[in-house]
Scaffold this motif. Structure first.
Motif, PDB file in Angstrom:
ATOM      1  N   ARG A  82       7.962   4.050   0.397  1.00  0.00           N
ATOM      2  CA  ARG A  82       6.663   3.598   0.690  1.00  0.00           C
ATOM      3  C   ARG A  82       5.871   4.568  -0.381  1.00  0.00           C
ATOM      4  N   ASP A  83       6.050   5.740  -0.508  1.00  0.00           N
ATOM      5  CA  ASP A  83       5.253   6.775  -1.374  1.00  0.00           C
ATOM      6  C   ASP A  83       6.293   7.075  -2.749  1.00  0.00           C
ATOM      7  N   TYR A 127      -5.484   4.681   0.228  1.00  0.00           N
ATOM      8  CA  TYR A 127      -4.150   3.944   0.089  1.00  0.00           C
ATOM      9  C   TYR A 127      -4.534   3.350  -1.419  1.00  0.00           C
ATOM     10  N   LEU A 139       0.733  -1.173  -0.034  1.00  0.00           N
ATOM     11  CA  LEU A 139       0.144  -0.011  -0.028  1.00  0.00           C
ATOM     12  C   LEU A 139       1.045   1.161  -0.131  1.00  0.00           C
ATOM     13  N   THR A 140       0.368   2.330  -0.883  1.00  0.00           N
ATOM     14  CA  THR A 140       1.009   3.585  -0.571  1.00  0.00           C
ATOM     15  C   THR A 140       0.208   4.591  -0.192  1.00  0.00           C
ATOM     16  N   ARG A 141       0.403   5.417   0.602  1.00  0.00           N
ATOM     17  CA  ARG A 141      -0.654   6.343   1.479  1.00  0.00           C
ATOM     18  C   ARG A 141      -0.933   7.550   0.302  1.00  0.00           C
ATOM     19  N   THR A 171      -7.220   0.443  -5.236  1.00  0.00           N
ATOM     20  CA  THR A 171      -7.426   1.399  -4.125  1.00  0.00           C
ATOM     21  C   THR A 171      -7.933   0.566  -2.965  1.00  0.00           C
ATOM     22  N   ASP A 187     -10.004   2.251   0.846  1.00  0.00           N
ATOM     23  CA  ASP A 187     -10.309   3.229   1.502  1.00  0.00           C
ATOM     24  C   ASP A 187     -11.009   2.635   2.857  1.00  0.00           C
ATOM     25  N   PRO A 226      -6.736   9.031   5.842  1.00  0.00           N
ATOM     26  CA  PRO A 226      -6.065   8.236   4.627  1.00  0.00           C
ATOM     27  C   PRO A 226      -6.697   7.346   3.689  1.00  0.00           C
TER      28      PRO A 226
END
Length: 97
Positions: free
Chosen positions: A28-29, A17, A6-8, A38, A40, A15
């Motif tokens: 991570r990002d 993702y 997951l990437t935020r 996605t 949520d 949040p």
């Protein structure tokens, strides 16, 4: 090695993702290979939208999901549940022995 993780995204305290395929060494990002869907977590229950064909393709090519991604994929029925190892009771020895 390729990881499914997951990437935020989203704002502070809200949040959201993306489920991505990325090199394990990437932040991570940071840079990723492909967006798979996605997630949520603010919806009740958490809303997960995945491109099932892409996920299956990456898993077939050897991508390893992180623990969180694995839980989400198990919930969707894309992978089998991993057997939990039995907890062992560690006996601590006292210093006097």
């Amino acid at each position: 090695m390729v990881k499914i993780r997951l990437t935020r995204m989203g704002d502070k305290k809200s949040p959201f993702y993306r489920v991505i395929a990325a090199d394990a060494r990437a932040p991570r990002d940071g840079k990723f290979l492909e967006i798979l869907g996605t997630y949520d977590p603010l919806k009740n229950p958490g809303e997960l939208k995945l491109d099932v064909e892409l996920v299956k393709k990456w898993l077939a090519n050897g991508a390893q999901p992180t623990d969180t991604a694995r839980a989400l994929l198990e919930r969707e029925g894309l992978i089998e549940k991993k057997a939990k190892p039995a907890k062992t009771s560690a006996v601590k020895k006292s210093k006097s022995e």
